[in-house]
Design a protein around this motif. Structure first.
Motif, PDB file in Angstrom:
ATOM      1  N   MET A 182       0.844  -1.210   0.000  1.00 37.38           N
ATOM      2  CA  MET A 182       0.000   0.000   0.000  1.00 37.38           C
ATOM      3  C   MET A 182       0.876   1.255   0.000  1.00 37.38           C
ATOM      4  SD  MET A 182      -3.432   0.306  -0.068  1.00 37.38           S
ATOM      5  CE  MET A 182      -3.690  -1.415  -0.268  1.00 37.38           C
ATOM      6  N   ASP A 183       0.642   2.102  -0.914  1.00 34.34           N
ATOM      7  CA  ASP A 183       1.478   3.291  -1.070  1.00 34.34           C
ATOM      8  C   ASP A 183       0.746   4.499  -0.487  1.00 34.34           C
ATOM      9  OD1 ASP A 183       2.951   5.433  -1.883  1.00 34.34           O
ATOM     10  OD2 ASP A 183       3.327   4.649  -3.906  1.00 34.34           O
ATOM     11  N   ILE A 184       1.115   4.808   0.782  1.00 35.72           N
ATOM     12  CA  ILE A 184       0.400   5.879   1.482  1.00 35.72           C
ATOM     13  C   ILE A 184       0.586   7.217   0.767  1.00 35.72           C
ATOM     14  CG2 ILE A 184       0.176   7.150   3.656  1.00 35.72           C
ATOM     15  CD1 ILE A 184      -0.757   4.319   3.905  1.00 35.72           C
ATOM     16  N   GLN A 185       1.815   7.430   0.285  1.00 45.44           N
ATOM     17  CA  GLN A 185       2.093   8.696  -0.396  1.00 45.44           C
ATOM     18  C   GLN A 185       1.204   8.882  -1.621  1.00 45.44           C
ATOM     19  OE1 GLN A 185       6.268   8.937  -1.193  1.00 45.44           O
ATOM     20  NE2 GLN A 185       6.374  11.016  -0.401  1.00 45.44           N
ATOM     21  N   PHE A 186       1.051   7.773  -2.347  1.00 46.27           N
ATOM     22  CA  PHE A 186       0.194   7.808  -3.524  1.00 46.27           C
ATOM     23  C   PHE A 186      -1.232   8.178  -3.138  1.00 46.27           C
ATOM     24  CE2 PHE A 186      -2.718   5.790  -6.509  1.00 46.27           C
ATOM     25  CZ  PHE A 186      -2.202   6.178  -7.731  1.00 46.27           C
ATOM     26  N   ILE A 187      -1.686   7.529  -2.043  1.00 50.49           N
ATOM     27  CA  ILE A 187      -3.055   7.785  -1.594  1.00 50.49           C
ATOM     28  C   ILE A 187      -3.236   9.257  -1.242  1.00 50.49           C
ATOM     29  CG2 ILE A 187      -4.714   7.347   0.266  1.00 50.49           C
ATOM     30  CD1 ILE A 187      -3.908   4.468   0.218  1.00 50.49           C
ATOM     31  N   SER A 188      -2.295   9.786  -0.439  1.00 53.85           N
ATOM     32  CA  SER A 188      -2.494  11.170  -0.008  1.00 53.85           C
ATOM     33  C   SER A 188      -2.365  12.136  -1.180  1.00 53.85           C
ATOM     34  CB  SER A 188      -1.514  11.536   1.118  1.00 53.85           C
ATOM     35  OG  SER A 188      -0.197  11.310   0.671  1.00 53.85           O
ATOM     36  N   LYS A 189      -1.597  11.730  -2.168  1.00 50.60           N
ATOM     37  CA  LYS A 189      -1.431  12.610  -3.313  1.00 50.60           C
ATOM     38  C   LYS A 189      -2.713  12.699  -4.147  1.00 50.60           C
ATOM     39  CE  LYS A 189       1.499  13.456  -7.323  1.00 50.60           C
ATOM     40  NZ  LYS A 189       2.424  12.792  -8.254  1.00 50.60           N
ATOM     41  N   TYR A 190      -3.376  11.551  -4.296  1.00 53.25           N
ATOM     42  CA  TYR A 190      -4.539  11.555  -5.188  1.00 53.25           C
ATOM     43  C   TYR A 190      -5.874  11.630  -4.460  1.00 53.25           C
ATOM     44  CZ  TYR A 190      -1.390  10.889  -9.013  1.00 53.25           C
ATOM     45  OH  TYR A 190      -0.402  11.081  -9.924  1.00 53.25           O
ATOM     46  N   LEU A 191      -5.795  11.714  -3.123  1.00 53.15           N
ATOM     47  CA  LEU A 191      -7.038  11.816  -2.359  1.00 53.15           C
ATOM     48  C   LEU A 191      -7.908  13.003  -2.805  1.00 53.15           C
ATOM     49  CD1 LEU A 191      -8.555  10.324  -0.129  1.00 53.15           C
ATOM     50  CD2 LEU A 191      -7.544  11.899   1.528  1.00 53.15           C
ATOM     51  N   PRO A 192      -7.285  14.189  -3.011  1.00 52.64           N
ATOM     52  CA  PRO A 192      -8.102  15.329  -3.432  1.00 52.64           C
ATOM     53  C   PRO A 192      -8.915  15.051  -4.703  1.00 52.64           C
ATOM     54  CG  PRO A 192      -5.931  16.078  -2.834  1.00 52.64           C
ATOM     55  CD  PRO A 192      -5.879  14.577  -2.804  1.00 52.64           C
ATOM     56  N   MET A 193      -8.342  14.261  -5.619  1.00 49.24           N
ATOM     57  CA  MET A 193      -9.087  13.926  -6.840  1.00 49.24           C
ATOM     58  C   MET A 193     -10.361  13.169  -6.502  1.00 49.24           C
ATOM     59  SD  MET A 193      -6.286  12.745  -9.652  1.00 49.24           S
ATOM     60  CE  MET A 193      -7.441  12.201 -10.909  1.00 49.24           C
ATOM     61  N   TYR A 194     -10.231  12.253  -5.532  1.00 44.87           N
ATOM     62  CA  TYR A 194     -11.399  11.478  -5.114  1.00 44.87           C
ATOM     63  C   TYR A 194     -12.435  12.369  -4.451  1.00 44.87           C
ATOM     64  CZ  TYR A 194      -9.767   6.802  -6.217  1.00 44.87           C
ATOM     65  OH  TYR A 194      -9.398   5.680  -6.877  1.00 44.87           O
ATOM     66  N   VAL A 195     -11.935  13.279  -3.604  1.00 42.34           N
ATOM     67  CA  VAL A 195     -12.859  14.172  -2.910  1.00 42.34           C
ATOM     68  C   VAL A 195     -13.656  14.979  -3.933  1.00 42.34           C
ATOM     69  CG1 VAL A 195     -13.049  16.137  -1.347  1.00 42.34           C
ATOM     70  CG2 VAL A 195     -11.451  14.290  -0.839  1.00 42.34           C
ATOM     71  N   GLU A 196     -12.920  15.479  -4.931  1.00 42.46           N
ATOM     72  CA  GLU A 196     -13.569  16.261  -5.977  1.00 42.46           C
ATOM     73  C   GLU A 196     -14.624  15.416  -6.717  1.00 42.46           C
ATOM     74  OE1 GLU A 196     -14.666  19.426  -7.465  1.00 42.46           O
ATOM     75  OE2 GLU A 196     -13.053  19.442  -5.974  1.00 42.46           O
ATOM     76  N   ALA A 197     -14.224  14.188  -7.069  1.00 50.38           N
ATOM     77  CA  ALA A 197     -15.136  13.308  -7.801  1.00 50.38           C
ATOM     78  C   ALA A 197     -16.345  12.935  -6.949  1.00 50.38           C
ATOM     79  CB  ALA A 197     -14.404  12.044  -8.245  1.00 50.38           C
ATOM     80  N   ALA A 198     -16.075  12.690  -5.651  1.00 51.42           N
ATOM     81  CA  ALA A 198     -17.173  12.335  -4.756  1.00 51.42           C
ATOM     82  C   ALA A 198     -18.165  13.483  -4.674  1.00 51.42           C
ATOM     83  CB  ALA A 198     -16.644  11.992  -3.371  1.00 51.42           C
ATOM     84  N   ARG A 199     -17.624  14.690  -4.633  1.00 47.29           N
ATOM     85  CA  ARG A 199     -18.484  15.864  -4.567  1.00 47.29           C
ATOM     86  C   ARG A 199     -19.393  15.924  -5.801  1.00 47.29           C
ATOM     87  NH1 ARG A 199     -15.030  20.968  -3.357  1.00 47.29           N
ATOM     88  NH2 ARG A 199     -14.694  20.147  -1.282  1.00 47.29           N
ATOM     89  N   LEU A 200     -18.793  15.646  -6.948  1.00 45.02           N
ATOM     90  CA  LEU A 200     -19.567  15.661  -8.186  1.00 45.02           C
ATOM     91  C   LEU A 200     -20.661  14.583  -8.155  1.00 45.02           C
ATOM     92  CD1 LEU A 200     -19.770  16.953 -11.006  1.00 45.02           C
ATOM     93  CD2 LEU A 200     -18.297  15.115 -11.843  1.00 45.02           C
ATOM     94  N   THR A 201     -20.272  13.372  -7.715  1.00 45.17           N
ATOM     95  CA  THR A 201     -21.238  12.281  -7.621  1.00 45.17           C
ATOM     96  C   THR A 201     -22.405  12.674  -6.722  1.00 45.17           C
ATOM     97  OG1 THR A 201     -19.522  10.621  -7.943  1.00 45.17           O
ATOM     98  CG2 THR A 201     -21.548   9.888  -6.891  1.00 45.17           C
ATOM     99  N   VAL A 202     -22.077  13.221  -5.551  1.00 42.17           N
ATOM    100  CA  VAL A 202     -23.125  13.596  -4.603  1.00 42.17           C
ATOM    101  C   VAL A 202     -24.019  14.681  -5.188  1.00 42.17           C
ATOM    102  CG1 VAL A 202     -23.572  14.695  -2.372  1.00 42.17           C
ATOM    103  CG2 VAL A 202     -21.853  12.901  -2.555  1.00 42.17           C
ATOM    104  N   PHE A 203     -23.386  15.643  -5.853  1.00 40.70           N
ATOM    105  CA  PHE A 203     -24.151  16.739  -6.437  1.00 40.70           C
ATOM    106  C   PHE A 203     -25.147  16.224  -7.476  1.00 40.70           C
ATOM    107  CE2 PHE A 203     -24.483  19.788 -10.000  1.00 40.70           C
ATOM    108  CZ  PHE A 203     -25.186  20.789  -9.355  1.00 40.70           C
ATOM    109  N   ILE A 204     -24.633  15.409  -8.412  1.00 42.30           N
ATOM    110  CA  ILE A 204     -25.506  14.889  -9.472  1.00 42.30           C
ATOM    111  C   ILE A 204     -26.597  14.010  -8.876  1.00 42.30           C
ATOM    112  CG2 ILE A 204     -25.597  13.465 -11.553  1.00 42.30           C
ATOM    113  CD1 ILE A 204     -23.771  15.387 -12.466  1.00 42.30           C
ATOM    114  N   ALA A 205     -26.212  13.171  -7.902  1.00 40.05           N
ATOM    115  CA  ALA A 205     -27.199  12.292  -7.277  1.00 40.05           C
ATOM    116  C   ALA A 205     -28.281  13.123  -6.603  1.00 40.05           C
ATOM    117  CB  ALA A 205     -26.531  11.372  -6.262  1.00 40.05           C
ATOM    118  N   PHE A 206     -27.873  14.172  -5.901  1.00 40.29           N
ATOM    119  CA  PHE A 206     -28.834  14.988  -5.174  1.00 40.29           C
ATOM    120  C   PHE A 206     -29.846  15.632  -6.125  1.00 40.29           C
ATOM    121  CE2 PHE A 206     -30.227  19.002  -3.290  1.00 40.29           C
ATOM    122  CZ  PHE A 206     -30.770  18.534  -2.107  1.00 40.29           C
ATOM    123  N   ILE A 207     -29.323  16.289  -7.160  1.00 38.67           N
ATOM    124  CA  ILE A 207     -30.209  16.937  -8.132  1.00 38.67           C
ATOM    125  C   ILE A 207     -31.110  15.896  -8.805  1.00 38.67           C
ATOM    126  CG2 ILE A 207     -30.312  18.323 -10.252  1.00 38.67           C
ATOM    127  CD1 ILE A 207     -29.127  19.936  -8.123  1.00 38.67           C
ATOM    128  N   GLY A 208     -30.477  14.783  -9.216  1.00 39.07           N
ATOM    129  CA  GLY A 208     -31.222  13.740  -9.921  1.00 39.07           C
ATOM    130  C   GLY A 208     -32.337  13.171  -9.063  1.00 39.07           C
TER     131      GLY A 208
END
Lengths: 225, 223, 257
Positions: free
Chosen positions: B1-27
């Motif tokens: 498990m590459d912790i550095q990798f995770i922390s580096k790309y975590l923001p991308m997931y947060v951003e994507a999760a936000r988009l998912t939640v937004f679309i789901a909410f409106i939908g």
């Protein structure tokens, strides 16, 4: 332009190829549904036992599987297993594994619910007329459970078929993939191909799922009382 | 498990999760609205409209969201209707969710025994008043379990939006697997992201249902 | 109790479901302050008769008149009519999502547009009379069958109806709760309320009725005072009907002789 578009479906072997793709979809979903129904019945019976350990394990399994999108599960098995154990699964095998795991959880929950919905006095009145435990199950509990269960199990098949559409996203060549190939091949000659091909696939899914869900609804209505 | 990798790309997931939640909410919001309107049309049997609603519900429930999306995203532009990934995702989700919500409300409406309507009429309420004050509040309460199951179902269905090029969670995960071959990390974050989104929703609904059952609402079997 | 002011008039009423005739050529006049009990074997159409009066069923022939005004098959203004005709059903038909007092106030406030304060005061007074004031903020599921049925009566009363219809309101109750509901009705009768009652409680019918109407096979067979009906039924069908409620002693012991 649109007259031209619909012709793409009937050109050459396109129709046969699309139907072949449909068969891949159906094969995977029916196989998974069959496995799910068998394993789900076992799981449902296990979940009905009072043992706290089996209860906890089955519960975690059920909750995790049901809360994860099926596509995520598909990724986990298709990409995850390959990486972790070096097993190279074909997309089709991965799909059958994932849909069986998912379907078993769904079916298990249905079976558990159906078993629990049989009122206690049904067991008791069975005992009261002197039936053995086995006879009570054979003549009283199982027939009633099946009546509750069969419509739901049939409904699970349509859900399975619809879910199987996801396998195009892990690269299995099924109906949608074939459709994409046809669109690609006719990109220049028939620009509106995508409209017709996707409408046709949409229609095919409907043709397959609609009768099954009607059957489920009819059985449910008939056996309601 | 590459912790550095995770922390580096975590923001991308947060951003994507936000988009998912937004679309789901409106939908989901519009699904509830559409479903409610459809169930009303069927309930009062508005002549032609209720046939159309019936057809829509069958079409929507018997086809996969993925195909609906492909049709919207790749098919419709050919007749001049060009939708962005986001509007396509929302339109698809509402097309799917509307029928599921309509069925949830319908079973709620059907579960109210006729005697409730009649006793409302017998104290001199108009049909409209009977519907508003007696049928509707009970029907909505009865449909809460089906409604919450649908919400979770629809959030899960959002996972296919990557197929129409929406940069959602699946899209990011697939990207990372393809680019860096960090399969374990990418998948772990993917699972975690969906758990973070779905688990609270699931728990909240379970609590609401338990409370409703405790209150004995909608439990008409007592007579 | 009865005087000559006609409140409700039923003329040549005929009710069919498809081809099955439920009620045939029914003629009844009901006067102010009168208590009419409708008796008859199950399936004779007694409940349907009440439902027709309250406009829950359309009728095929004849008419129903309240204070001389035709009320049958009047879909548009039926809710005004129903405000003047109270009805209590067999099943405890309270609204499960509303408290007891909300159940009672729904009609007066929403249908009649009465002042909330006045209506509440009246509802509480009525609840006190039937001994249920302490339940005012409970929900129907917290009440026993008999209590629910008393609330249902109060709910209908609070609308100040000119006529009250009771459709076998004790039939679904446990035996020990029947009395408390019947007592409320007896008191209403004493106060001069106009009532049409369908019941299977023969003793009660005899005690409360000014007039008995006996229905069988969708027609009125007999119409008389309770004394006459129970002691000297004119028709053989009425005799047969009353016999059902008598039991012969099966085992004769000495004390019975």
């Amino acid at each position: 332009m649109q007259d031209l578009g619909i012709r793409v479906l009937f050109e050459g072997k396109n129709l046969i190829r699309l139907l072949g793709g449909l068969w891949v979809t159906l094969r995977i979903s029916l196989l998974s549904a069959a496995i799910s129904i068998v394993l789900g019945i076992l799981l449902g019976m296990v979940m009905n036992r009072k043992n706290p350990i089996t209860r906890a394990i089955t519960r975690v399994y059920l909750e995790f599987i049901r809360i994860m999108p099926q596509l995520v599960l598909l990724f986990l098995v298709y990409f995850g297993l390959t990486k972790a154990f070096g097993i190279n699964l074909t997309g089709e095998t991965a799909a059958v594994i994932v849909f069986s795991i998912w379907g078993t959880a769904e079916m298990g929950d249905l079976v558990r619910g159906a078993l629990q919905s049989i009122p206690k006095h049904q067991y008791e009145s069975g005992k009261a007329i002197g039936l053995t435990q086995l006879q009570i199950y054979c003549y009283i509990i199982i027939p009633q459970t099946i009546r509750r269960l069969l419509p739901l199990a049939i409904n699970l098949i349509t859900r399975m078929i619809k879910t199987t559409s996801l396998i195009v996203l892990i690269g299995v060549v099924e109906m949608v993939k074939v459709g994409q190939q046809i669109i690609e091949a006719n990109r220049l000659t028939v620009p509106s191909a995508s409209l017709w091909v996707y409408a046709f696939i949409f229609f095919l899914y409907f043709i397959v799922c609609y009768p099954i869900s009607r059957l489920s609804a009819c059985l449910e209505k008939r056996w309601k009382n | 498990m590459d912790i550095q990798f995770i922390s580096k790309y975590l923001p991308m997931y947060v951003e994507a999760a936000r988009l998912t939640v937004f679309i789901a909410f409106i939908g989901i919001l519009f699904s509830v609205l559409l479903g409610f309107i459809c169930s009303l049309i069927r309930y009062i049997k508005i002549p032609i409209l209720h046939k159309i609603v019936d057809i829509y519900i069958e079409l929507s429930r018997n086809t996969p969201l993925l195909i609906q999306l492909f049709f919207l995203y790749f098919g419709l532009p050919k007749i001049g209707i060009r939708l962005s990934s986001e509007s396509c995702a929302i339109a698809g989700l509402v097309f799917l969710g509307g029928s599921y919500m309509a069925e949830a409300f319908r079973s709620g409406l059907e579960s109210i025994p006729n005697i409730q309507r009649e006793s409302g009429l017998s104290i001199g309420l108009t049909k409209m008043q009977v519907f508003l004050y007696i049928i509707l509040p009970q029907a909505v309460t009865v449909s809460i379990p089906a409604f919450s199951a649908n919400v979770i179902f629809l959030i899960k269905e959002t996972s296919v939006f990557s197929a129409v090029a929406l940069a959602d969670l699946m899209y990011v995960a697939k990207d990372l697997i393809g680019l860096y071959y960090k399969t374990d990390e990418a998948l772990l974050m993917l699972v975690m992201a969906y758990l973070v989104i779905l688990l609270p929703v699931s728990i909240i609904f379970t609590l609401i249902e338990r409370k409703m059952r405790y209150a004995g609402f909608g439990n008409q079997s007592s007579f | 109790m009865k005087n000559d002011e006609k409140i409700l008039e039923i003329k040549h009423l005929k009710k069919k479901y498809d081809d099955t005739v439920i009620l045939n050529d029914i003629n009844i006049n009901i006067y102010k302050g009168e208590v009419v009990v409708v008796l008859g074997p199950s399936g004779c159409g007694k409940s349907t008769l009440l439902r027709c009066i309250n406009g829950l069923e359309t009728i095929q022939e004849g008419g129903i008149y309240l204070n001389g005004e035709k009320i049958s098959n009047q879909d548009k203004k039926m809710h005004f009519v129903r405000q003047k005709i109270g009805m209590v059903f067999q099943s405890y038909d309270l609204f499960p999502h509303l408290t007891i007092v909300e159940n009672i106030l729904l009609g007066p406030i929403k249908a009649q547009g009465r002042d909330k304060k006045d209506a509440t005061q009246e509802a509480e007074k009525l609840l006190e009379r039937v001994g249920l004031l302490d339940k005012r903020n409970s929900y129907p599921r917290q009440l026993s069958g008999g209590q629910k049925q008393r609330v249902a009566i109060v709910r209908a009363l609070c609308m100040h109806p000119q006529v009250m219809l009771f459709d076998e309101i004790t039939a679904a109750l446990d035996p020990e709760m029947v009395r408390e509901v019947l007592d409320v009705m007896l008191e209403l009768a004493k106060e001069g309320g106009t009532m049409v009652i369908v019941t299977h409680e023969m003793q009660f019918a005899r005690a409360i009725a000014d007039r008995i109407i006996f229905l069988d096979q969708s027609r009125i067979i007999e119409e008389s005072t309770p004394q006459e009906f129970f002691e000297n039924p004119k028709t053989s069908r009425a005799k047969q009907f009353l016999n059902v409620f008598d039991f012969e002693v099966v085992k004769h012991s000495d004390s019975n002789k």
